[in-house]
Design a protein around this motif. Structure first.
Motif, PDB file in Angstrom:
ATOM      1  N   MET A   1      30.064  33.868  42.270  1.00  0.00           N
ATOM      2  CA  MET A   1      29.890  35.219  41.792  1.00  0.00           C
ATOM      3  C   MET A   1      30.415  35.297  40.360  1.00  0.00           C
ATOM      4  SD  MET A   1      31.975  38.443  43.418  1.00  0.00           S
ATOM      5  CE  MET A   1      33.337  37.516  44.040  1.00  0.00           C
ATOM      6  N   LYS A   2      29.775  36.088  39.522  1.00  0.00           N
ATOM      7  CA  LYS A   2      30.187  36.280  38.131  1.00  0.00           C
ATOM      8  C   LYS A   2      30.774  37.672  37.958  1.00  0.00           C
ATOM      9  CE  LYS A   2      26.776  33.238  35.984  1.00  0.00           C
ATOM     10  NZ  LYS A   2      27.702  32.184  35.645  1.00  0.00           N
ATOM     11  N   GLY A   3      31.700  37.774  37.014  1.00  0.00           N
ATOM     12  CA  GLY A   3      32.272  39.083  36.752  1.00  0.00           C
ATOM     13  C   GLY A   3      33.281  39.035  35.630  1.00  0.00           C
ATOM     14  N   THR A   4      33.778  40.225  35.275  1.00  0.00           N
ATOM     15  CA  THR A   4      34.779  40.382  34.220  1.00  0.00           C
ATOM     16  C   THR A   4      35.976  41.113  34.792  1.00  0.00           C
ATOM     17  OG1 THR A   4      33.029  40.513  32.564  1.00  0.00           O
ATOM     18  CG2 THR A   4      35.191  41.358  31.922  1.00  0.00           C
ATOM     19  N   TYR A   5      37.175  40.677  34.389  1.00  0.00           N
ATOM     20  CA  TYR A   5      38.387  41.344  34.850  1.00  0.00           C
ATOM     21  C   TYR A   5      39.352  41.475  33.678  1.00  0.00           C
ATOM     22  CZ  TYR A   5      42.507  42.569  37.547  1.00  0.00           C
ATOM     23  OH  TYR A   5      43.601  43.215  38.048  1.00  0.00           O
ATOM     24  N   GLN A   6      39.912  42.667  33.517  1.00  0.00           N
ATOM     25  CA  GLN A   6      40.923  42.943  32.495  1.00  0.00           C
ATOM     26  C   GLN A   6      42.283  42.938  33.190  1.00  0.00           C
ATOM     27  OE1 GLN A   6      40.038  43.795  29.150  1.00  0.00           O
ATOM     28  NE2 GLN A   6      42.193  43.739  28.600  1.00  0.00           N
ATOM     29  N   TYR A   7      43.175  42.042  32.789  1.00  0.00           N
ATOM     30  CA  TYR A   7      44.503  41.929  33.390  1.00  0.00           C
ATOM     31  C   TYR A   7      45.461  42.941  32.765  1.00  0.00           C
ATOM     32  CZ  TYR A   7      42.782  37.627  35.448  1.00  0.00           C
ATOM     33  OH  TYR A   7      42.050  36.717  36.163  1.00  0.00           O
ATOM     34  N   PRO A   8      46.518  43.320  33.506  1.00  0.00           N
ATOM     35  CA  PRO A   8      47.474  44.300  32.974  1.00  0.00           C
ATOM     36  C   PRO A   8      48.138  43.881  31.655  1.00  0.00           C
ATOM     37  CG  PRO A   8      47.806  44.011  35.336  1.00  0.00           C
ATOM     38  CD  PRO A   8      46.808  42.976  34.899  1.00  0.00           C
ATOM     39  N   ASP A   9      48.273  42.569  31.406  1.00  0.00           N
ATOM     40  CA  ASP A   9      48.912  42.108  30.165  1.00  0.00           C
ATOM     41  C   ASP A   9      47.969  42.154  28.968  1.00  0.00           C
ATOM     42  OD1 ASP A   9      47.192  39.953  30.517  1.00  0.00           O
ATOM     43  OD2 ASP A   9      48.780  38.444  30.572  1.00  0.00           O
ATOM     44  N   GLY A  10      46.708  42.556  29.179  1.00  0.00           N
ATOM     45  CA  GLY A  10      45.734  42.642  28.100  1.00  0.00           C
ATOM     46  C   GLY A  10      44.773  41.471  28.035  1.00  0.00           C
ATOM     47  N   SER A  11      45.038  40.417  28.804  1.00  0.00           N
ATOM     48  CA  SER A  11      44.098  39.299  28.813  1.00  0.00           C
ATOM     49  C   SER A  11      42.847  39.694  29.592  1.00  0.00           C
ATOM     50  CB  SER A  11      44.742  38.034  29.394  1.00  0.00           C
ATOM     51  OG  SER A  11      45.246  38.266  30.683  1.00  0.00           O
ATOM     52  N   GLN A  12      41.761  38.983  29.306  1.00  0.00           N
ATOM     53  CA  GLN A  12      40.488  39.302  29.950  1.00  0.00           C
ATOM     54  C   GLN A  12      39.777  38.010  30.315  1.00  0.00           C
ATOM     55  OE1 GLN A  12      37.024  40.583  27.601  1.00  0.00           O
ATOM     56  NE2 GLN A  12      36.935  42.365  28.952  1.00  0.00           N
ATOM     57  N   TYR A  13      39.201  37.996  31.514  1.00  0.00           N
ATOM     58  CA  TYR A  13      38.417  36.850  31.976  1.00  0.00           C
ATOM     59  C   TYR A  13      36.995  37.304  32.260  1.00  0.00           C
ATOM     60  CZ  TYR A  13      36.593  33.101  34.867  1.00  0.00           C
ATOM     61  OH  TYR A  13      35.811  32.090  35.377  1.00  0.00           O
ATOM     62  N   LYS A  14      36.050  36.502  31.780  1.00  0.00           N
ATOM     63  CA  LYS A  14      34.648  36.749  32.068  1.00  0.00           C
ATOM     64  C   LYS A  14      34.047  35.416  32.506  1.00  0.00           C
ATOM     65  CE  LYS A  14      30.362  38.503  30.106  1.00  0.00           C
ATOM     66  NZ  LYS A  14      29.710  39.097  28.936  1.00  0.00           N
ATOM     67  N   GLY A  15      33.519  35.397  33.732  1.00  0.00           N
ATOM     68  CA  GLY A  15      32.943  34.148  34.206  1.00  0.00           C
ATOM     69  C   GLY A  15      32.782  34.107  35.711  1.00  0.00           C
ATOM     70  N   ASP A  16      32.857  32.895  36.238  1.00  0.00           N
ATOM     71  CA  ASP A  16      32.637  32.654  37.658  1.00  0.00           C
ATOM     72  C   ASP A  16      33.921  32.839  38.463  1.00  0.00           C
ATOM     73  OD1 ASP A  16      29.982  31.904  37.081  1.00  0.00           O
ATOM     74  OD2 ASP A  16      30.583  29.819  36.737  1.00  0.00           O
ATOM     75  N   TRP A  17      33.745  33.305  39.698  1.00  0.00           N
ATOM     76  CA  TRP A  17      34.853  33.541  40.635  1.00  0.00           C
ATOM     77  C   TRP A  17      34.510  32.863  41.953  1.00  0.00           C
ATOM     78  CZ3 TRP A  17      39.021  36.477  38.982  1.00  0.00           C
ATOM     79  CH2 TRP A  17      38.835  37.208  37.812  1.00  0.00           C
ATOM     80  N   ASN A  18      35.543  32.424  42.685  1.00  0.00           N
ATOM     81  CA  ASN A  18      35.287  31.882  44.024  1.00  0.00           C
ATOM     82  C   ASN A  18      35.450  32.985  45.067  1.00  0.00           C
ATOM     83  OD1 ASN A  18      38.068  32.120  44.590  1.00  0.00           O
ATOM     84  ND2 ASN A  18      38.477  29.950  44.261  1.00  0.00           N
ATOM     85  N   ALA A  19      35.220  32.656  46.319  1.00  0.00           N
ATOM     86  CA  ALA A  19      35.281  33.636  47.409  1.00  0.00           C
ATOM     87  C   ALA A  19      36.688  34.180  47.627  1.00  0.00           C
ATOM     88  CB  ALA A  19      34.759  33.001  48.701  1.00  0.00           C
ATOM     89  N   ASP A  20      37.705  33.458  47.133  1.00  0.00           N
ATOM     90  CA  ASP A  20      39.098  33.908  47.271  1.00  0.00           C
ATOM     91  C   ASP A  20      39.549  34.773  46.102  1.00  0.00           C
ATOM     92  OD1 ASP A  20      39.406  32.498  49.682  1.00  0.00           O
ATOM     93  OD2 ASP A  20      39.939  30.657  48.599  1.00  0.00           O
ATOM     94  N   GLY A  21      38.633  35.074  45.175  1.00  0.00           N
ATOM     95  CA  GLY A  21      38.978  35.929  44.039  1.00  0.00           C
ATOM     96  C   GLY A  21      39.678  35.194  42.916  1.00  0.00           C
ATOM     97  N   GLN A  22      39.564  33.867  42.870  1.00  0.00           N
ATOM     98  CA  GLN A  22      40.164  33.090  41.788  1.00  0.00           C
ATOM     99  C   GLN A  22      39.093  32.690  40.784  1.00  0.00           C
ATOM    100  OE1 GLN A  22      41.968  29.817  43.986  1.00  0.00           O
ATOM    101  NE2 GLN A  22      43.977  30.665  43.499  1.00  0.00           N
ATOM    102  N   ARG A  23      39.524  32.504  39.518  1.00  0.00           N
ATOM    103  CA  ARG A  23      38.621  31.976  38.502  1.00  0.00           C
ATOM    104  C   ARG A  23      38.189  30.578  38.956  1.00  0.00           C
ATOM    105  NH1 ARG A  23      43.130  34.217  35.387  1.00  0.00           N
ATOM    106  NH2 ARG A  23      43.988  32.119  35.439  1.00  0.00           N
ATOM    107  N   GLU A  24      36.887  30.349  38.991  1.00  0.00           N
ATOM    108  CA  GLU A  24      36.375  29.070  39.493  1.00  0.00           C
ATOM    109  C   GLU A  24      34.993  28.827  38.898  1.00  0.00           C
ATOM    110  OE1 GLU A  24      36.858  25.739  42.219  1.00  0.00           O
ATOM    111  OE2 GLU A  24      38.198  27.454  42.205  1.00  0.00           O
ATOM    112  N   GLY A  25      34.826  27.712  38.171  1.00  0.00           N
ATOM    113  CA  GLY A  25      33.568  27.426  37.493  1.00  0.00           C
ATOM    114  C   GLY A  25      33.726  27.705  36.004  1.00  0.00           C
ATOM    115  N   TYR A  26      32.635  28.025  35.340  1.00  0.00           N
ATOM    116  CA  TYR A  26      32.689  28.270  33.903  1.00  0.00           C
ATOM    117  C   TYR A  26      33.217  29.672  33.619  1.00  0.00           C
ATOM    118  CZ  TYR A  26      31.588  28.838  29.034  1.00  0.00           C
ATOM    119  OH  TYR A  26      31.718  29.076  27.687  1.00  0.00           O
ATOM    120  N   GLY A  27      34.089  29.769  32.600  1.00  0.00           N
ATOM    121  CA  GLY A  27      34.581  31.078  32.212  1.00  0.00           C
ATOM    122  C   GLY A  27      35.097  31.114  30.788  1.00  0.00           C
ATOM    123  N   HIS A  28      35.355  32.334  30.333  1.00  0.00           N
ATOM    124  CA  HIS A  28      35.898  32.600  29.002  1.00  0.00           C
ATOM    125  C   HIS A  28      37.105  33.511  29.181  1.00  0.00           C
ATOM    126  CE1 HIS A  28      35.405  34.941  24.979  1.00  0.00           C
ATOM    127  NE2 HIS A  28      36.352  34.031  24.889  1.00  0.00           N
TER     128      HIS A  28
END
Length: 144
Positions: A1-28
């Motif tokens: 699954m692909k998606g974007t998440y903004q973390y409370p510290d201001g960091s941001q992840y955009k990319g692939d996620w696994n079924a457990d909600g972890q960054r997994e695969g290609y991302g930025h």
């Protein structure tokens, strides 16, 4: 699954996620200090090939393990000085070559076995430099 998440510290992840909600695969990943990582994630951490660009425009292109520089890669400082070679646990460790911003390697040549930022033993290491250049090329070309 692909998606974007903004973390409370201001960091941001955009990319692939696994079924457990972890960054997994290609991302930025964008960090609060302006650093960015483009590449592969496994279990939420940088793993495999990727490119880390720091806020001062220094960059590492190569292999990662458990979120750290590990394996073959090229680290280029913002002033153009670079190390091509082996890394371990986020540090220069192993065979490699230093190239200064003017293209020289120093006299005597800064090539051989390094631990941290220290040249421990001088020697030729063309194979390690070639492996680092190849890993950097793969890292620059990782795509989603």
């Amino acid at each position: 699954m692909k998606g974007t998440y903004q973390y409370p510290d201001g960091s941001q992840y955009k990319g692939d996620w696994n079924a457990d909600g972890q960054r997994e695969g290609y991302g930025h990943m964008k960090f609060p200090d302006g650093a960015q990582y483009f590449g592969i994630f496994v279990a939420g951490l940088c793993e495999g090939h990727g490119v880390m660009v720091f806020s001062d425009n220094s960059r590492y292109e190569g292999e990662f393990r458990q979120g750290k520089f590990h394996g073959n890669g090229v680290f280029t400082r913002c002033d153009g000085m670079k190390f091509e070679g082996e890394f371990q646990g986020g540090k220069i460790f192993g065979q490699g070559l230093v190239t200064f911003s003017d293209g020289s390697h120093g006299l005597p040549r800064n090539e051989g076995y390094f631990e941290g930022n220290r040249l421990i033993r001088r020697g030729k290491c063309a194979d390690a430099v070639l492996a680092a250049e190849r890993a950097a090329d793969v890292a620059r070309n990782v795509k989603p």
